[in-house]
Design an enzyme around this catalytic site. Structure first.
Site, PDB file in Angstrom:
ATOM      1  CB  ALA A  65      -0.873  -0.019   1.244  1.00  0.00           C
ATOM      2  N   GLY A 108       0.542  -4.884   0.816  1.00  0.00           N
ATOM      3  CA  GLY A 108      -0.620  -4.904  -0.065  1.00  0.00           C
ATOM      4  C   GLY A 108      -0.329  -5.560  -1.409  1.00  0.00           C
ATOM      5  CD  GLU A 111      -2.507  -7.338   2.678  1.00  0.00           C
ATOM      6  OE1 GLU A 111      -2.101  -6.184   2.425  1.00  0.00           O
ATOM      7  OE2 GLU A 111      -3.192  -7.616   3.661  1.00  0.00           O
ATOM      8  CD  GLU A 131       1.479  -5.551   5.605  1.00  0.00           C
ATOM      9  OE1 GLU A 131       2.261  -6.483   5.932  1.00  0.00           O
ATOM     10  OE2 GLU A 131       0.679  -5.632   4.660  1.00  0.00           O
TER      11      GLU A 131
HETATM   12  N1  CO8 Z   1       4.607   3.166  -0.616  1.00  0.00           N
HETATM   13  C1  CO8 Z   1       5.023   4.343  -1.154  1.00  0.00           C
HETATM   14  N2  CO8 Z   1       6.204   4.472  -1.800  1.00  0.00           N
HETATM   15  C2  CO8 Z   1       6.986   3.390  -1.896  1.00  0.00           C
HETATM   16  C3  CO8 Z   1       6.612   2.135  -1.351  1.00  0.00           C
HETATM   17  C4  CO8 Z   1       5.350   2.044  -0.694  1.00  0.00           C
HETATM   18  N3  CO8 Z   1       4.881   0.894  -0.181  1.00  0.00           N
HETATM   19  N4  CO8 Z   1       7.611   1.248  -1.595  1.00  0.00           N
HETATM   20  C5  CO8 Z   1       8.565   1.911  -2.274  1.00  0.00           C
HETATM   21  N5  CO8 Z   1       8.201   3.200  -2.453  1.00  0.00           N
HETATM   22  C6  CO8 Z   1       8.948   4.267  -3.131  1.00  0.00           C
HETATM   23  C7  CO8 Z   1      10.116   4.751  -2.269  1.00  0.00           C
HETATM   24  O1  CO8 Z   1       9.691   5.680  -1.291  1.00  0.00           O
HETATM   25  C8  CO8 Z   1      11.022   5.342  -3.324  1.00  0.00           C
HETATM   26  O2  CO8 Z   1      10.527   6.607  -3.663  1.00  0.00           O
HETATM   27  P1  CO8 Z   1      11.529   7.907  -3.689  1.00  0.00           P
HETATM   28  O3  CO8 Z   1      12.463   7.581  -4.840  1.00  0.00           O
HETATM   29  O4  CO8 Z   1      10.607   9.045  -3.974  1.00  0.00           O
HETATM   30  O5  CO8 Z   1      12.212   7.937  -2.372  1.00  0.00           O
HETATM   31  C9  CO8 Z   1      10.801   4.428  -4.526  1.00  0.00           C
HETATM   32  O6  CO8 Z   1       9.555   3.756  -4.308  1.00  0.00           O
HETATM   33  C10 CO8 Z   1      11.876   3.361  -4.683  1.00  0.00           C
HETATM   34  O7  CO8 Z   1      11.973   2.665  -3.454  1.00  0.00           O
HETATM   35  P2  CO8 Z   1      13.357   2.402  -2.689  1.00  0.00           P
HETATM   36  O8  CO8 Z   1      14.316   3.518  -2.950  1.00  0.00           O
HETATM   37  O9  CO8 Z   1      13.051   2.117  -1.251  1.00  0.00           O
HETATM   38  O10 CO8 Z   1      13.871   1.087  -3.459  1.00  0.00           O
HETATM   39  P3  CO8 Z   1      14.852  -0.046  -2.906  1.00  0.00           P
HETATM   40  O11 CO8 Z   1      15.199  -0.881  -4.068  1.00  0.00           O
HETATM   41  O12 CO8 Z   1      15.939   0.564  -2.099  1.00  0.00           O
HETATM   42  O13 CO8 Z   1      13.937  -0.907  -1.870  1.00  0.00           O
HETATM   43  C11 CO8 Z   1      11.935  -2.082  -1.144  1.00  0.00           C
HETATM   44  C12 CO8 Z   1      12.835  -1.643  -2.342  1.00  0.00           C
HETATM   45  C13 CO8 Z   1      12.681  -3.073  -0.251  1.00  0.00           C
HETATM   46  C14 CO8 Z   1      10.677  -2.729  -1.718  1.00  0.00           C
HETATM   47  C15 CO8 Z   1      11.562  -0.813  -0.316  1.00  0.00           C
HETATM   48  O14 CO8 Z   1      11.078   0.195  -1.194  1.00  0.00           O
HETATM   49  C16 CO8 Z   1      10.514  -1.034   0.740  1.00  0.00           C
HETATM   50  O15 CO8 Z   1      10.814  -1.606   1.800  1.00  0.00           O
HETATM   51  N6  CO8 Z   1       9.267  -0.589   0.490  1.00  0.00           N
HETATM   52  C17 CO8 Z   1       8.197  -0.658   1.452  1.00  0.00           C
HETATM   53  C18 CO8 Z   1       7.674  -2.059   1.598  1.00  0.00           C
HETATM   54  C19 CO8 Z   1       6.567  -2.095   2.624  1.00  0.00           C
HETATM   55  O16 CO8 Z   1       6.765  -1.812   3.783  1.00  0.00           O
HETATM   56  N7  CO8 Z   1       5.367  -2.475   2.185  1.00  0.00           N
HETATM   57  C20 CO8 Z   1       4.224  -2.558   3.043  1.00  0.00           C
HETATM   58  C21 CO8 Z   1       3.448  -1.284   3.007  1.00  0.00           C
HETATM   59  S1  CO8 Z   1       2.117  -1.276   4.203  1.00  0.00           S
HETATM   60  C22 CO8 Z   1       0.904  -2.176   3.473  1.00  0.00           C
HETATM   61  O17 CO8 Z   1       1.035  -2.650   2.386  1.00  0.00           O
HETATM   62  C23 CO8 Z   1      -0.335  -2.320   4.318  1.00  0.00           C
HETATM   63  C24 CO8 Z   1      -1.455  -3.002   3.570  1.00  0.00           C
HETATM   64  C25 CO8 Z   1      -2.734  -2.741   4.245  1.00  0.00           C
HETATM   65  C26 CO8 Z   1      -3.792  -2.162   3.398  1.00  0.00           C
HETATM   66  C27 CO8 Z   1      -3.555  -2.309   1.944  1.00  0.00           C
HETATM   67  C28 CO8 Z   1      -4.403  -1.429   1.101  1.00  0.00           C
HETATM   68  C29 CO8 Z   1      -3.835  -1.229  -0.275  1.00  0.00           C
END
Ligand code: CO8
Length: 257
Positions: A65, A108, A111, A131
């Site tokens: 998400a 998400g 999911e 999460e």
């Molecule tokens: N949301 C928003 N932006 C994101 C997300 C995300 N989930 N994941 C990555 N991005 C963005 C980063 O902020 C970054 O943007 P910017 O260049 O502007 O800083 C860009 O994508 C590239 O990401 P990274 O630089 O972090 O890339 P890496 O290769 O270093 O890392 C990862 C990749 C490991 C995937 C890392 O981006 C990461 O850990 N992302 C978050 C993963 C996460 O925690 N997901 C769970 C989110 S919570 C959730 O899903 C709850 C679900 C409940 C309801 C669902 C309804 C839809």
């Protein structure tokens, strides 16, 4: 029809839906949900379409998400508006949907993949429910669908530690149907979808509905449900055609009724 956050293309009887927010690793925001639900409604309504494939990029199916969208939200924004309830609409798509997953399928994203009918994984795929690292929980069915798919021990470990599962482990655990070399993922998914889309449409709907019933009903009730649908399908023209085609050693010509 064009959408803001997804690309939709029809290839024969297969609808290919590609998540398209590359700068955010396909993070799922309200617009993605609106776009996906509109695309799936159009797919379900189109008698010319038989199966859909949902995919992302090489790097990410979807990294969860959209954290930036959720960051400032409070309880009233979430509970008061039932914010993520729309994802259940996606999960109720009647025709089959295959998730073709390469790279990250996190939160998400995992999911969403599990809401599809089955997952084909590239050897690069990584699944996780991270999460807990954000001090929250899965919110679109992940704790439930992951537990159904891989059992309590692995689901609990994944949700409590936020660790990722690679494609090999995901296949061993039953989360994915098959692993495919990353370069072949889309071709394989499209061929698999075309096979499904070439089957008799009512039988496709009935098969999907009855397998899903196994996750909702006790065994005896599920077996009854299966038999009712099985009996019902003998009222279709395609059942006559399918069995005649077998006996006459030819391909079936489906009418969808
Ligand atoms: N949301 C928003 N932006 C994101 C997300 C995300 N989930 N994941 C990555 N991005 C963005 C980063 O902020 C970054 O943007 P910017 O260049 O502007 O800083 C860009 O994508 C590239 O990401 P990274 O630089 O972090 O890339 P890496 O290769 O270093 O890392 C990862 C990749 C490991 C995937 C890392 O981006 C990461 O850990 N992302 C978050 C993963 C996460 O925690 N997901 C769970 C989110 S919570 C959730 O899903 C709850 C679900 C409940 C309801 C669902 C309804 C839809």
């Amino acid at each position: 029809m064009t959408y803001e956050t997804i690309l939709v293309e029809q290839r024969g009887r297969v609808t290919l839906v590609t998540l398209n927010r590359p700068k955010a690793l396909n993070a799922l925001n309200a617009q993605v949900l609106a776009d996906l639900n509109a695309a799936m409604a159009a797919f379900d309504a189109d008698a010319g379409q038989g199966c859909a494939v949902v995919t992302g990029s090489e790097k990410a199916f979807a990294a969860g998400a959209d954290i930036k969208e959720m960051q400032a939200m409070g309880f009233a924004d979430m509970y008061g508006t039932n914010h993520f309830a729309g994802w259940e609409v996606f999960a109720r798509t009647r025709k089959p949907v295959i998730a073709a997953v390469a790279g990250y399928a996190l939160g998400g994203g995992c999911e969403l993949a599990m809401m599809c009918d089955f997952i084909l994984a590239a050897d690069s795929a990584k699944f996780g429910q991270p999460e807990i690292k954000l001090a929250v929980t899965p919110g679109m069915g992940g704790s439930q669908r992951l537990a159904h798919a891989v059992g309590k021990a692995k689901a609990m470990e994944m949700c409590l530690t936020g660790r990722m599962m690679d494609a090999e482990e995901a296949e061993r655990a039953g989360l994915v149907a098959r692993i495919v070399p990353a370069a072949d993922l889309l071709d394989d998914a499209m061929k698999t979808a075309a096979t499904i889309a070439g089957m008799a449409p009512l039988a496709v709907l009935a098969n999907k509905e009855m397998v899903n019933a196994a996750f909702e009903m006790p065994l005896a009730q599920g077996v009854q449900f299966e038999r009712r649908l099985f009996n019902g399908i003998f009222g279709s023209e395609d059942q006559k055609e399918g069995m005649a085609a077998f006996v006459e050693k030819r391909a079936g010509d489906w009418k969808g009724r």
